[in-house]
Design an enzyme around this catalytic site. Structure first.
Site, short mmCIF file in Angstrom:
data_model
loop_
_atom_site.label_atom_id
_atom_site.label_comp_id
_atom_site.label_asym_id
_atom_site.label_seq_id
_atom_site.Cartn_x
_atom_site.Cartn_y
_atom_site.Cartn_z
N PHE A 141 -12.25 -74.66 -3.70
CA PHE A 141 -12.79 -76.05 -3.90
C PHE A 141 -14.12 -76.26 -2.88
CE2 PHE A 141 -13.25 -80.25 -3.07
CZ PHE A 141 -13.26 -81.15 -4.11
N ASP A 226 -16.28 -71.19 3.34
CA ASP A 226 -16.32 -72.51 3.12
C ASP A 226 -15.06 -72.96 4.34
OD1 ASP A 226 -15.69 -75.19 2.89
OD2 ASP A 226 -16.07 -74.94 0.71
N LYS A 255 -15.47 -82.19 7.14
CA LYS A 255 -14.32 -82.97 7.22
C LYS A 255 -14.11 -83.14 8.77
CE LYS A 255 -11.74 -82.41 3.05
NZ LYS A 255 -12.43 -81.53 2.12
C1 LIG Z 1 -13.12 -81.37 0.97
C2 LIG Z 1 -13.97 -80.22 0.95
C3 LIG Z 1 -15.03 -79.76 0.12
C4 LIG Z 1 -15.97 -81.15 -0.13
O1 LIG Z 1 -16.35 -82.03 0.87
P1 LIG Z 1 -16.80 -83.31 0.60
O2 LIG Z 1 -17.17 -83.97 1.93
O3 LIG Z 1 -15.84 -84.19 -0.07
O4 LIG Z 1 -18.23 -83.33 -0.19
C5 LIG Z 1 -15.61 -78.76 0.36
N1 LIG Z 1 -15.02 -77.49 0.51
C6 LIG Z 1 -13.74 -77.59 0.98
C7 LIG Z 1 -13.19 -76.51 1.36
C8 LIG Z 1 -12.94 -78.98 1.03
O5 LIG Z 1 -11.80 -79.03 1.64
#
Ligand SMILES: *Cc1c(COP(=O)(O)O)cnc(C)c1O
Length: 408
Positions: A141, A226, A255
């Site tokens: 994700f 990520d 986050k």
């Molecule tokens: C939450 C998340 C995102 C997206 O972040 P947003 O602030 O919602 O755009 C991207 N990568 C990972 C691994 C995430 O957990």
């Protein structure tokens, strides 16, 4: 003149908000540390952390102080002018990591969008415009912009929005042979979460991450990590890559970076950053002084031995409480994750029940998350008090008892 306060309830949500969420039935109005109160004054213990965001709990005094102080000095300038908090935060992120250059944005998706664009741009400038293939993983994700959702490994999130960005290949996570089968000269990047968060709280193995590093080096591809969810102390290290004995080429974090204030960062090396030039990429808000002042305060606290070392003992307390519940109720197949990103995967007979468990937990006064339909996820504050873990787990046990009772 004061802003008029009109009465709003959970029912208002269904009347005014785009129906892309299905929020819990209560409306939180106040938070302090790891406790939250709703409109009716009912108290909750927060194991959700705003999805791994409020890493220092709600309204941490140092963050409130940073917000108030900066709020009376300077909020926003745009990137036509730089600002002191952004320069300080970037300097501290560089000092704490592999990186030499930082790009600020406002969300995880935007940091990833910048990372993927940079990987493609770097390949096109340094190698060839045809070196554009991105390798990513099933159930990964990376956010909800069209590019990031297409790199993400759940087609149901990217279907229906028209043509998708091309040249993105998905293979199974933790399967090095699958990567070997698709990587080639035309690959510009491998994109991976060291711990898949939304995909079910699945850590990458050491062999996998080291193997990805090697494959990237052999194919002149960039390793993009990520760490939007698993970074900023969540794993017990400032960034999860520190567990794997490797360094990325590009890393994104968001986050927990602002502890609840929207801000994200993409980190990279000098050599890769050097392909960029004014106007090639940008954002209006990214690196805004208010956001960076709060993030600087969060980083100053998170990046200390006291906080990082406290993550493991809190994990142990949480996991042993979950094990004790499981000894009694026999609901979990496995409890996994790293640090304070914990996933409790449900046994087959409770498949699809994660959401019911969330609702039952809320009724008992404890906020938890799911990660897909079969995993209950915990991402509490990194400084949650042991007594909050104890009480929250007692409430969670009651919630699970209820779900088990109706499932029998
Ligand atoms: C939450 C998340 C995102 C997206 O972040 P947003 O602030 O919602 O755009 C991207 N990568 C990972 C691994 C995430 O957990």
């Amino acid at each position: 003149m004061a802003t008029e306060k009109i009465a709003v309830t959970r029912a208002t949500f269904d009347e005014v908000i785009l129906p892309v969420y299905a929020p819990a039935q209560f409306v939180p109005v106040k938070g302090k540390g790891s406790r939250v109160w709703d409109q009716q004054g009912k108290e909750y213990i927060d194991f959700s952390g705003g999805i791994a965001v409020t890493a220092l709990g709600h309204c941490h005094p140092a963050l409130v102080e940073a917000l108030k102080t900066q709020g009376e000095i300077l909020w926003h300038t745009s990137n036509v002018f730089t600002n002191e908090p952004a320069l300080r935060l970037a300097s501290k992120l560089i000092a704490a990591t592999f990186a030499d250059r930082v790009f600020f944005a406002n969300s995880g998706a935007e940091a990833n969008e910048a990372a993927f664009k940079l990987a493609r741009y770097y390949a096109s400038k340094r190698h060839s415009p045809y070196k554009s293939k991105i390798i990513a993983f099933h159930n990964g994700f990376h956010g909800r912009t069209l590019f990031t959702v297409s790199v993400g490994g759940q087609p149901k999130y990217s279907d229906g929005f028209g043509p998708k960005p091309a040249d993105i290949v998905h293979v199974p996570f933790n399967d090095l042979d699958a990567v070997k089968a698709v990587i080639d000269d035309h690959t510009c990047a491998i994109v991976v979460e060291p711990i898949q968060g939304e995909g079910g709280v699945l850590p990458a193995t050491v062999e996998f991450m080291q193997g990805l590093r090697k494959l990237c080096d052999e194919n002149q591809a960039l390793l993009v990590l990520d760490e939007v969810q698993c970074g900023m102390g969540r794993s017990g290290k400032l960034f999860a890559y520190e567990y794997y004995g490797i360094k990325p080429d590009i890393l994104t974090t968001a986050k927990a970076l602002g502890g609840g204030f929207p801000v994200s960062a993409m980190l990279t090396t000098h050599e890769i950053a050097a392909v960029m030039a004014p106007g090639v990429h940008g954002t209006t808000y990214g690196g805004n002084p208010l956001a960076c002042a709060v993030a600087e305060a969060a980083l100053d606290i998170i990046n200390t031995p006291a906080v990082l070392e406290g993550v493991e003992s809190r994990r142990q307390q949480l996991v042993s409480a979950l094990n004790a519940i499981d000894d009694r109720l026999d609901v979990f197949q496995v409890i996994r994750g790293k640090g304070l990103l914990i996933g409790a995967a449900l046994k087959p007979q409770y498949a699809g029940k994660a959401r019911d468990i969330l609702n039952a937990a809320a009724a008992e006064g404890v906020m938890v998350l799911n990660a897909g339909p079969n995993v209950v996820r915990f991402a509490p504050s990194l400084v949650i008090e042991p007594r909050d873990i104890e009480e929250g787990m007692a409430r969670f046990a009651h919630a699970l008892e209820r779900v088990v009772a109706v499932s029998l």
